[in-house]
Structure formats: structure tokens, C-alpha cells
Design a protein around this motif. Structure first.
Motif, PDB file in Angstrom:
ATOM      1  N   GLY A  86       0.832  -1.189   0.000  1.00 17.54           N
ATOM      2  CA  GLY A  86       0.000   0.000   0.000  1.00 17.54           C
ATOM      3  C   GLY A  86       0.877   1.253   0.000  1.00 17.54           C
ATOM      4  O   GLY A  86       2.044   1.221   0.392  1.00 17.54           O
ATOM      5  N   VAL A  94      -4.153  -9.580   0.890  1.00 16.76           N
ATOM      6  CA  VAL A  94      -5.362  -9.377   0.083  1.00 16.76           C
ATOM      7  C   VAL A  94      -6.155 -10.671   0.103  1.00 16.76           C
ATOM      8  O   VAL A  94      -5.588 -11.756  -0.052  1.00 16.76           O
ATOM      9  CB  VAL A  94      -5.012  -9.002  -1.374  1.00 16.76           C
ATOM     10  CG1 VAL A  94      -6.276  -8.950  -2.237  1.00 16.76           C
ATOM     11  CG2 VAL A  94      -4.279  -7.673  -1.423  1.00 16.76           C
ATOM     12  N   CYS A 105      -1.944  -4.692  -0.703  1.00 15.96           N
ATOM     13  CA  CYS A 105      -2.184  -5.364   0.568  1.00 15.96           C
ATOM     14  C   CYS A 105      -2.528  -4.338   1.646  1.00 15.96           C
ATOM     15  O   CYS A 105      -2.246  -3.140   1.516  1.00 15.96           O
ATOM     16  CB  CYS A 105      -0.959  -6.179   0.980  1.00 15.96           C
ATOM     17  SG  CYS A 105       0.459  -5.194   1.495  1.00 15.96           S
ATOM     18  N   ALA A 106      -3.138  -4.815   2.715  1.00 11.96           N
ATOM     19  CA  ALA A 106      -3.490  -3.956   3.834  1.00 11.96           C
ATOM     20  C   ALA A 106      -2.255  -3.601   4.651  1.00 11.96           C
ATOM     21  O   ALA A 106      -1.276  -4.356   4.688  1.00 11.96           O
ATOM     22  CB  ALA A 106      -4.516  -4.655   4.717  1.00 11.96           C
ATOM     23  N   THR A 132      -7.025  -6.296   2.667  1.00 13.06           N
ATOM     24  CA  THR A 132      -7.813  -5.685   1.593  1.00 13.06           C
ATOM     25  C   THR A 132      -8.709  -6.797   1.056  1.00 13.06           C
ATOM     26  O   THR A 132      -8.232  -7.899   0.794  1.00 13.06           O
ATOM     27  CB  THR A 132      -6.892  -5.169   0.482  1.00 13.06           C
ATOM     28  OG1 THR A 132      -5.987  -4.209   1.039  1.00 13.06           O
ATOM     29  CG2 THR A 132      -7.685  -4.541  -0.649  1.00 13.06           C
ATOM     30  N   HIS A 135      -4.657   0.091  -0.142  1.00 10.39           N
ATOM     31  CA  HIS A 135      -4.612  -0.748   1.058  1.00 10.39           C
ATOM     32  C   HIS A 135      -5.876  -0.591   1.920  1.00 10.39           C
ATOM     33  O   HIS A 135      -6.434   0.481   2.052  1.00 10.39           O
ATOM     34  CB  HIS A 135      -3.371  -0.431   1.899  1.00 10.39           C
ATOM     35  CG  HIS A 135      -3.229   1.002   2.301  1.00 10.39           C
ATOM     36  ND1 HIS A 135      -2.419   1.877   1.623  1.00 10.39           N
ATOM     37  CD2 HIS A 135      -3.784   1.716   3.292  1.00 10.39           C
ATOM     38  CE1 HIS A 135      -2.477   3.057   2.190  1.00 10.39           C
ATOM     39  NE2 HIS A 135      -3.310   2.999   3.207  1.00 10.39           N
ATOM     40  N   ASN A 136      -6.305  -1.730   2.464  1.00  7.72           N
ATOM     41  CA  ASN A 136      -7.442  -1.806   3.393  1.00  7.72           C
ATOM     42  C   ASN A 136      -8.778  -1.409   2.772  1.00  7.72           C
ATOM     43  O   ASN A 136      -9.763  -1.163   3.481  1.00  7.72           O
ATOM     44  CB  ASN A 136      -7.188  -0.959   4.640  1.00  7.72           C
ATOM     45  CG  ASN A 136      -6.080  -1.522   5.509  1.00  7.72           C
ATOM     46  OD1 ASN A 136      -4.933  -1.081   5.409  1.00  7.72           O
ATOM     47  ND2 ASN A 136      -6.405  -2.501   6.341  1.00  7.72           N
ATOM     48  N   VAL A 137      -8.848  -1.354   1.456  1.00 13.76           N
ATOM     49  CA  VAL A 137     -10.127  -1.121   0.780  1.00 13.76           C
ATOM     50  C   VAL A 137     -10.961  -2.401   0.841  1.00 13.76           C
ATOM     51  O   VAL A 137     -10.427  -3.513   0.868  1.00 13.76           O
ATOM     52  CB  VAL A 137      -9.886  -0.697  -0.686  1.00 13.76           C
ATOM     53  CG1 VAL A 137     -11.155  -0.799  -1.535  1.00 13.76           C
ATOM     54  CG2 VAL A 137      -9.336   0.719  -0.725  1.00 13.76           C
ATOM     55  N   GLU A 138     -12.264  -2.241   0.840  1.00 13.98           N
ATOM     56  CA  GLU A 138     -13.172  -3.382   0.740  1.00 13.98           C
ATOM     57  C   GLU A 138     -14.158  -3.131  -0.397  1.00 13.98           C
ATOM     58  O   GLU A 138     -14.825  -2.093  -0.423  1.00 13.98           O
ATOM     59  CB  GLU A 138     -13.921  -3.602   2.046  1.00 13.98           C
ATOM     60  CG  GLU A 138     -14.832  -4.823   2.025  1.00 13.98           C
ATOM     61  CD  GLU A 138     -15.456  -5.122   3.381  1.00 13.98           C
ATOM     62  OE1 GLU A 138     -16.593  -5.638   3.406  1.00 13.98           O
ATOM     63  OE2 GLU A 138     -14.815  -4.831   4.405  1.00 13.98           O
ATOM     64  N   GLY A 178      -7.074   4.513   0.058  1.00 17.29           N
ATOM     65  CA  GLY A 178      -6.962   3.611   1.189  1.00 17.29           C
ATOM     66  C   GLY A 178      -8.116   3.663   2.178  1.00 17.29           C
ATOM     67  O   GLY A 178      -8.649   4.738   2.488  1.00 17.29           O
ATOM     68  N   SER A 179      -8.498   2.487   2.656  1.00 13.71           N
ATOM     69  CA  SER A 179      -9.472   2.292   3.731  1.00 13.71           C
ATOM     70  C   SER A 179     -10.900   2.682   3.360  1.00 13.71           C
ATOM     71  O   SER A 179     -11.762   2.782   4.237  1.00 13.71           O
ATOM     72  CB  SER A 179      -9.052   3.051   5.004  1.00 13.71           C
ATOM     73  OG  SER A 179      -7.802   2.570   5.468  1.00 13.71           O
ATOM     74  N   LYS A 217     -14.607   1.879   1.714  1.00 11.74           N
ATOM     75  CA  LYS A 217     -15.446   0.691   1.604  1.00 11.74           C
ATOM     76  C   LYS A 217     -16.522   0.956   0.556  1.00 11.74           C
ATOM     77  O   LYS A 217     -17.285   1.923   0.673  1.00 11.74           O
ATOM     78  CB  LYS A 217     -16.120   0.362   2.942  1.00 11.74           C
ATOM     79  CG  LYS A 217     -15.191   0.388   4.150  1.00 11.74           C
ATOM     80  CD  LYS A 217     -14.130  -0.679   4.091  1.00 11.74           C
ATOM     81  CE  LYS A 217     -13.243  -0.646   5.335  1.00 11.74           C
ATOM     82  NZ  LYS A 217     -12.072  -1.548   5.227  1.00 11.74           N
TER      83      LYS A 217
END
Length: 341
Positions: A184, A204, A220-221, A226, A242-245, A260-261, A263
Motif C-alpha cells: 500500500g 489481500v 495489501c493492507a 484488503t 490498502h485496506n479497501v473493501e 486507502g481504507s 469501503k
């Protein structure tokens, strides 16, 4: 391979109008059909080609009524586009099933488990402690880091890179040169103006039935994962930070970037070149049109958004009307100012 029109109709739960014994071996556009090919007619803009095509068979909706004489056999189905998609999938499966075995040179690390009926292409690298499911296709120059999991019936096309500890589900397709699990974009500014790298220690997780396009990157988170949820479809050249959903059955068109992050909910549709800022939440069933910029949370379901910064599509269209009139409005304002003077 060669099939009769009757066999194809049976596969598609359709019925035949015309000669059931005609044989087809290839797929074609309706305007390019030749003897031995099968095509479809879903958009009536192309109806004219039904009356001139040389294709042996054409898939059409049951509700379709021809206006002129035609030569091909018709396969009547509930939805011609969906039925032809099914046929394409079966055709692709027949072609891909011919790929079996492990080509050399390739490398498989220790304590890695390989499922039945897999294909590993030349110059592929699989690290230590990986778990590869059955009927997986790993094309040449794919690289899997240590402890990667790949589920059953998944295909990784040439040049795909999956970093260590990432998880790829079953029935997924990842196209050429996609990168899953790269670091990330995390850097902490320092007092002297430099930046200190923040280690990215997560992974991921790609769930089942996901498609990821060529040259797309999923980072990757920093910590945790992720996550790309079941059924998501992601186009080429998409950046997921990173850390997206990404929610279930969400579709994302090319050149979109998600910071990042953030959703993104279930069943959303993101057009090309959409940008989403970091740490935002986009609720379910949101549609975001091409080149839109999202800078705040979207809480109401079912909205269609456009523009940058994005607003409801109807509001944006009204704003565009005013924007186009600005030069004329400016001229009128100048004229009024001159009169007042």
C-alpha cells in the motif's frame, strides 16, 4: 468441436425453429456469420443482418417475430444475450480444459500442495507452503509468493503476480500482469521533509467468482486484509489501495482509483476514471458515472452520482446546463453594468 443446433438448444433450454440437424463449430457476430457458425440477436438495431447472414443458427428471444424471410435456424430462448454468454462460457471451458500438466522449466516450492487436473505454464514460480486447488490454470510467468492460497477452478493468466500470504478464491479469473498484494502507498512525512516507509504487513483476500482485469493492482493492507467480495468484477487498469473493501457483485470500470481504507458496498457500479478519496463509505447499489470524484460518504442507497465533486446525477445535469450558459450570462451582466454606468 462440432454440435447440432438441437444439442445447443438443449444446452440453453431453448427451442428450435428450422433445421435441428444443422451443425455448428464456431461462434461469430451476426453480420459476419458463415456456414457452420452460430450467432445471436439481442439488439434490434442488428435485425437487418438476420435476413442476410450466412450463419447456420442464430439465438433470439422467444418474443422476437421476424419481418422477412431468413435462412438460419433460430434457437428461441428467454434472453438471447444471456444465452449467448452461456455458450461463450462453455466454449471457453472446452478450450481451456485442454491445458493440463506442469510445463518445464517451472518452480514449485516445498510444502506446496497442488490439486488435481491443474496446469502450470513454463517459467511460473510458486513459493513455499502454497495451496493450489483442483482444475487451477496458472499460465507462464505467473509468480505466487509463499503461503498463497488459490481456490478450485481459478485461472491466473500470464504474468500475474500474487504476493505472499494472499488468498484467491474459487472460480476466479485474474488477467495478465495484474498484481495482487503489492505494498500500500504508506509513507509518513518527517520533520526534514523526507518520507518514512510504513511497513505494509497485511494481505489481500479475493473471494469466489471474482474477475480482475489486466494490469490492475490490488494493494495489501497495512494491517488486516484488503478484501474483494464474492462476484465482484474489476476491469483493466484499476487501482485498489490498502485496506479497501469492495462489496459483493460490484462492478468497476477501467482507470478507476479507490484510495486507502474506503469501503464500497454491494451491487455498486463504478464507471471509468472514477476517483474515490480515502476512508469513505459508499453504500449498496450506488451508481457512479464515468470521471466522477467522490469526496464524502454516500449513505443513501440507490443513488446515481456524477460530476466532480459528485452530486446526484439530475442535479449535475441541471448544473451543466447553467455552466454552458455562463459565457452568455457574463455578457448580459456586462451589458447591465454598462447601462447602470
Amino acid at each position: 468441436m462440432e454440435f447440432t443446433v438441437e444439442q445447443i438448444a438443449f444446452m440453453l433450454n431453448g427451442e428450435v425453429r428450422g433445421d435441428k440437424t444443422l451443425k455448428v463449430s464456431q461462434l461469430a457476430k451476426i453480420e459476419e456469420g458463415t456456414e457452420g457458425t452460430i450467432s445471436f440477436l439481442a439488439n434490434l438495431k442488428y435485425e437487418q443482418y438476420l435476413y442476410t447472414t450466412k450463419a447456420s443458427a442464430v439465438i433470439v428471444d422467444k418474443s422476437f417475430e421476424p419481418k422477412k424471410s431468413y435462412s438460419p435456424a433460430l434457437i428461441l430462448v428467454e434472453n438471447a444475450y444471456s444465452a449467448f454468454t452461456t455458450l461463450l462460457q462453455e466454449y471457453q471451458k472446452i478450450l481451456s480444459d485442454s491445458k493440463k500438466g506442469i510445463e518445464q522449466p517451472s518452480f514449485v516450492g516445498e510444502n506446496t500442495t497442488l490439486g488435481d487436473d491443474i496446469y502450470i505454464g513454463a517459467f511460473a514460480y510458486i513459493g513455499k507452503g502454497c495451496t493450489i486447488g483442483k482444475n487451477v490454470k496458472i499460465y507462464p510467468q505467473v509468480s505466487l509468493g509463499d503461503n498463497v492460497t488459490v481456490g478450485d477452478n481459478t485461472t491466473l493468466y500470464a504474468g500475474v503476480k500474487v504476493y505472499s500470504n494472499c488468498v484467491i478464491g474459487s472460480n476466479c479469473t485474474i488477467h495478465a500482469n495484474a498484481v495482487i498484494g503489492s505494498d500500500g502507498f504508506g509513507f509518513a512525512p518527517q520533520a526534514d521533509g523526507t518520507y518514512k516507509t510504513i511497513p505494509q504487513l497485511g494481505n489481500v483476500i479475493v473471494e469466489d467468482h471474482v474477475s480482475i482485469g489486466a494490469n490492475t493492482c490490488v494493494d495489501c493492507a497495512t494491517m488486516g486484509s484488503t478484501i474483494i467480495r464474492n462476484g465482484a468484477k474489476i476491469d483493466n487498469l484499476v487501482q485498489i489501495a490498502h485496506n479497501v473493501e469492495i462489496g459483493k457483485n460490484t462492478v468497476i470500470a477501467a482507470l478507476t482509483g479507490i484510495s486507502g481504507s474506503s469501503k464500497v458496498g454491494d451491487s455498486c457500479m463504478l464507471g471509468g476514471q472514477v476517483g474515490i478519496a480515502g476512508h469513505l463509505h459508499i453504500t449498496n447499489r450506488t451508481i457512479i458515472t464515468a470521471q466522477s470524484g467522490i469526496s464524502k460518504n454516500i449513505k443513501k442507497e440507490g443513488l446515481i452520482l456524477s460530476g466532480s465533486p459528485a452530486m446526484e446525477n439530475t442535479e449535475n445535469l441541471r448544473s451543466q446546463v447553467v455552466y454552458r450558459k455562463l459565457p452568455a450570462l457574463e455578457q448580459r451582466l456586462r451589458e447591465l453594468e454598462n447601462k447602470l454606468k
